[in-house]
Design an enzyme around this catalytic site. Structure first.
Site, PDB file in Angstrom:
ATOM      1  N   ASP A 101     -12.821  -3.661  -8.606  1.00 44.55           N
ATOM      2  CA  ASP A 101     -12.468  -2.583  -7.654  1.00 44.55           C
ATOM      3  C   ASP A 101     -12.357  -2.928  -6.259  1.00 44.55           C
ATOM      4  O   ASP A 101     -13.306  -3.603  -5.598  1.00 44.55           O
ATOM      5  CB  ASP A 101     -13.616  -1.301  -7.905  1.00 44.55           C
ATOM      6  N   ASN A 141      -4.697   0.913   3.207  1.00 43.51           N
ATOM      7  CA  ASN A 141      -3.491   1.738   3.042  1.00 43.51           C
ATOM      8  C   ASN A 141      -3.573   2.445   4.504  1.00 43.51           C
ATOM      9  O   ASN A 141      -2.545   2.462   5.070  1.00 43.51           O
ATOM     10  CB  ASN A 141      -3.737   2.735   1.967  1.00 43.51           C
ATOM     11  N   HIS A 176       0.900   1.813   2.978  1.00 46.66           N
ATOM     12  CA  HIS A 176       1.002   1.731   1.663  1.00 46.66           C
ATOM     13  C   HIS A 176       1.555   0.208   1.121  1.00 46.66           C
ATOM     14  O   HIS A 176       1.120  -0.336  -0.025  1.00 46.66           O
ATOM     15  CB  HIS A 176       1.831   2.984   0.857  1.00 46.66           C
ATOM     16  N   ASP A 185      -0.037  -2.180  -1.550  1.00 43.75           N
ATOM     17  CA  ASP A 185       0.691  -2.736  -2.714  1.00 43.75           C
ATOM     18  C   ASP A 185       0.652  -4.536  -2.644  1.00 43.75           C
ATOM     19  O   ASP A 185       0.332  -5.202  -3.618  1.00 43.75           O
ATOM     20  CB  ASP A 185       2.134  -2.318  -2.776  1.00 43.75           C
ATOM     21  N   GLU A 215      -6.619   0.874  -7.853  1.00 46.56           N
ATOM     22  CA  GLU A 215      -7.071  -0.525  -7.333  1.00 46.56           C
ATOM     23  C   GLU A 215      -8.245  -0.960  -8.070  1.00 46.56           C
ATOM     24  O   GLU A 215      -9.076  -1.538  -7.431  1.00 46.56           O
ATOM     25  CB  GLU A 215      -7.420  -0.477  -5.717  1.00 46.56           C
TER      26      GLU A 215
HETATM   27  P1  GH3 Z   1     -14.505   1.961  -2.759  1.00 41.72           P
HETATM   28  O1  GH3 Z   1     -15.046   0.579  -1.699  1.00 41.72           O
HETATM   29  O2  GH3 Z   1     -15.600   2.769  -2.505  1.00 41.72           O
HETATM   30  O3  GH3 Z   1     -13.965   1.513  -3.703  1.00 41.72           O
HETATM   31  O4  GH3 Z   1     -13.573   2.755  -1.499  1.00 41.72           O
HETATM   32  P2  GH3 Z   1     -11.871   2.787  -1.873  1.00 41.72           P
HETATM   33  O5  GH3 Z   1     -11.431   3.254  -0.413  1.00 41.72           O
HETATM   34  O6  GH3 Z   1     -11.390   1.377  -2.286  1.00 41.72           O
HETATM   35  O7  GH3 Z   1     -11.786   3.773  -3.069  1.00 41.72           O
HETATM   36  P3  GH3 Z   1     -11.090   5.258  -3.283  1.00 41.72           P
HETATM   37  O8  GH3 Z   1     -11.244   5.488  -4.405  1.00 41.72           O
HETATM   38  O9  GH3 Z   1     -11.621   6.103  -2.111  1.00 41.72           O
HETATM   39  O10 GH3 Z   1      -9.542   4.951  -2.757  1.00 41.72           O
HETATM   40  C1  GH3 Z   1      -8.802   4.120  -3.461  1.00 41.72           C
HETATM   41  C2  GH3 Z   1      -7.333   4.030  -2.936  1.00 41.72           C
HETATM   42  O11 GH3 Z   1      -6.457   3.196  -3.523  1.00 41.72           O
HETATM   43  C3  GH3 Z   1      -6.749   5.239  -2.787  1.00 41.72           C
HETATM   44  C4  GH3 Z   1      -5.402   5.126  -3.157  1.00 41.72           C
HETATM   45  O12 GH3 Z   1      -4.513   5.481  -2.010  1.00 41.72           O
HETATM   46  C5  GH3 Z   1      -5.355   3.487  -3.222  1.00 41.72           C
HETATM   47  N1  GH3 Z   1      -4.321   3.141  -4.191  1.00 41.72           N
HETATM   48  C6  GH3 Z   1      -4.344   3.421  -5.333  1.00 41.72           C
HETATM   49  N2  GH3 Z   1      -3.246   2.854  -6.001  1.00 41.72           N
HETATM   50  C7  GH3 Z   1      -2.361   2.286  -5.166  1.00 41.72           C
HETATM   51  C8  GH3 Z   1      -1.389   1.559  -5.278  1.00 41.72           C
HETATM   52  O13 GH3 Z   1      -0.759   1.329  -6.352  1.00 41.72           O
HETATM   53  N3  GH3 Z   1      -0.994   1.202  -4.093  1.00 41.72           N
HETATM   54  C9  GH3 Z   1      -1.432   1.314  -3.172  1.00 41.72           C
HETATM   55  N4  GH3 Z   1      -1.072   0.818  -1.871  1.00 41.72           N
HETATM   56  N5  GH3 Z   1      -2.645   1.806  -2.910  1.00 41.72           N
HETATM   57  C10 GH3 Z   1      -3.185   2.772  -4.010  1.00 41.72           C
HETATM   58 MG    MG Z   2     -11.763   0.903  -4.192  1.00 36.49          MG
HETATM   59 MG    MG Z   3     -11.572   2.830  -7.300  1.00 37.08          MG
END
Ligand code: GH3
Ligand code: MG
Ligand code: MG
Ligand code: MG
Length: 318
Positions: A193, A201, A206, A210, A236
């Protein structure tokens, strides 16, 4: 696990071959079900000449087992066989979700128009009459096979990274767990992760996010072996099946990936930044042989991942 007989040498070689060979290079597999041995032999010869691998069955009796072991690209099915109706066989195949997209070609002496319509309505992709032109059949089978492969590829692939998607990685995990039990191989499952990815982001956009995701997928492909299985669980989060890998080796491999990823200087839209990842690893050895091995592997890796986050991120734990 304990109920399955040990594999024979030949069987092990075939399994290894299937595991390590690139999937696209697999010759097209055609299963031909027909009670006419002369026709089967002739068509078999023509399929082989066209570079395909035929398997002939004189009756549908063992077809389901054959579908499982041969994993055919196309099934060519007779209608009238002693004690069997090819239409009912087609219906039975179509009721299995896994075979919903398997091309089925009827090849029959039954030329009645209503039979043709029924055959097509029951899920036949083609309805050909005997005698059939060999080149016509081979060309049609090849085209159907390639299209079905492309479709299946799309069904199991994550659109952004090209890795396996969630459903596919779980399906592969089940397969790999069964294989690891039978071959007495160690198996590791890793959940990755990205750290503070939301702020990537939020800060860089965004699109930058990606591109970090695709950078990680590239790194995973570079660093892991071809026999390892890599997927995107969603968002992610990524999952890796480390085939034939004991836990200490799994931790080592994931740690080197963690380190390498943290060194990457992402350069996107004029921004330069680094990102880290956290990883939880579980081992099949600590799960046991029950039917719920895959959910257990995922849960243990997820717990380890949670610990890695709590330990300050940019960390691999088991
Ligand atoms: P942590 O270290 O605790 O994992 O914090 P985090 O910010 O990584 O975790 P959180 O679950 O709060 O946020 C995950 C983010 O990943 C939020 C979402 O916008 C982003 N995300 C998820 N899928 C995609 C994607 O396909 N593309 C992009 N650019 N961002 C994505
Ligand atoms: Mg994360
Ligand atoms: Mg996550
Ligand atoms: Mg017949």
């Amino acid at each position: 696990g304990l109920l399955t007989p040990p594999l024979e040498g030949q069987e092990i070689l075939a399994l290894l071959d299937r595991l390590t060979r690139p999937k696209d290079n697999r010759p097209i597999q055609v299963v031909l079900v027909d009670d006419d041995p002369a026709l089967s032999e002739l068509l078999s010869y023509q399929f082989s000449n066209a570079g395909m691998t035929p398997t002939c069955l004189p009756s549908p009796q063992t077809l389901l087992e054959t579908l499982g072991s041969v994993q055919p690209d196309v099934v060519v099915l007779d209608r009238n066989m002693p004690r069997w109706d090819g239409f009912e066989v087609a219906m039975a195949i179509r009721q299995i979700p896994q075979y919903a997209t398997l091309p089925l070609v009827f090849l029959t002496a039954d030329k009645r128009p209503d039979s043709r319509l029924r055959g097509l309505a029951l899920g036949g992709d083609d309805y050909l009459h005997k005698p059939v032109d060999g080149a016509h059949l081979a060309t049609l089978v090849r085209a159907r096979a390639l299209r079905a492969r492309a479709l299946r590829e799309k069904i199991v692939t994550d659109g952004l990274t090209g890795l396996l998607n969630h459903a596919a990685i779980v399906h592969e995990a089940q397969h790999q767990v069964a294989l690891a039990h039978r071959l007495k191989w160690p198996l590791c499952f890793a959940l990755v992760d990205l750290d503070h990815f939301k702020s990537v982001n939020d800060t860089y956009g965004h699109q930058a996010g990606d591109s970090v995701l695709t950078a990680l997928s590239r790194l995973l492909r570079q660093r892991l072996r071809r026999s390892d299985i890599i997927g995107r669980m969603g968002g992610e989060e990524f999952a890796i099946l480390l085939v034939d890998t004991p836990i200490d080796k799994g931790l080592e491999v994931m740690n080197s990936i963690r380190e390498a990823f943290s060194q990457i200087k992402h350069s996107i839209n004029g921004h330069r930044f680094t990102v880290t990842l956290s990883c939880g690893v579980s081992a099949l050895a600590s799960v046991g042989h029950d039917g719920d091995a895959v959910p257990s592997l995922i849960r243990l890796a997820d717990e380890a991942l949670y610990q890695a986050k709590a330990a300050g991120r940019n960390t691999v734990l088991m």
